[in-house]
Design a protein around this motif. Sequence first.
Motif: not given
Length: 205
Positions: A10-14, A17-18, A61, A63
Amino acid sequence: MIVNSAKFVISNTDVGKCPADMRHEFAFIGRSNVGKSSLINMITGRKNLAQTSSTPGKTLLINHFLINDEWYLVDLPGYGYAQRSKNGRLEIKRIIESYILNRPQLTCLFLLIDGRHKPQKIDMEFMEWLGENEIPFCIVFTKLDKLSSSAAKTAIAAYCAKLLDTWEELPPVFRTSSVDKRGKDQLLAYIDELCQLPLQIESCS
């Protein structure tokens, strides 16, 4: 340790949400253009696991990559890219600090330093911030294939001596090159050693 499998998750900025599962996480970070993606590809034995680019500062992001179905390798955004806007730099700072300070699964942060350069203020300040927040980290010198053996030894010794001006003791130090694969076995052995320790987390983020 032998890396038998490595897959993007997954990739995210939050940070919220990891991945929520209870696995050790080892995050890699450094100034833009320090060779982070190349190093990640080298230690995992995958040519394109982390996307390399001729454009500095492209990773924006958090990652997550699952290695051997046992632990996560985390590719964090690079910092210090001068051509990014002020708001852009602040957003990257927020993403980085939020992950580092709020991710209990983070077992160790690998801070990449271009071995060809003298100590840079931005790196020194970042290490100071890590120390103040009691974040376990290692220093990974990169691109050492671009220096002769004696020049690399001299450069790293000088860098460590500079750190000892303000640090009582040094964190673990690794010498690497994504070109000739030096440091790969040492990094993976260290990660394997830390993976044997219990991950003490009351609840996931």
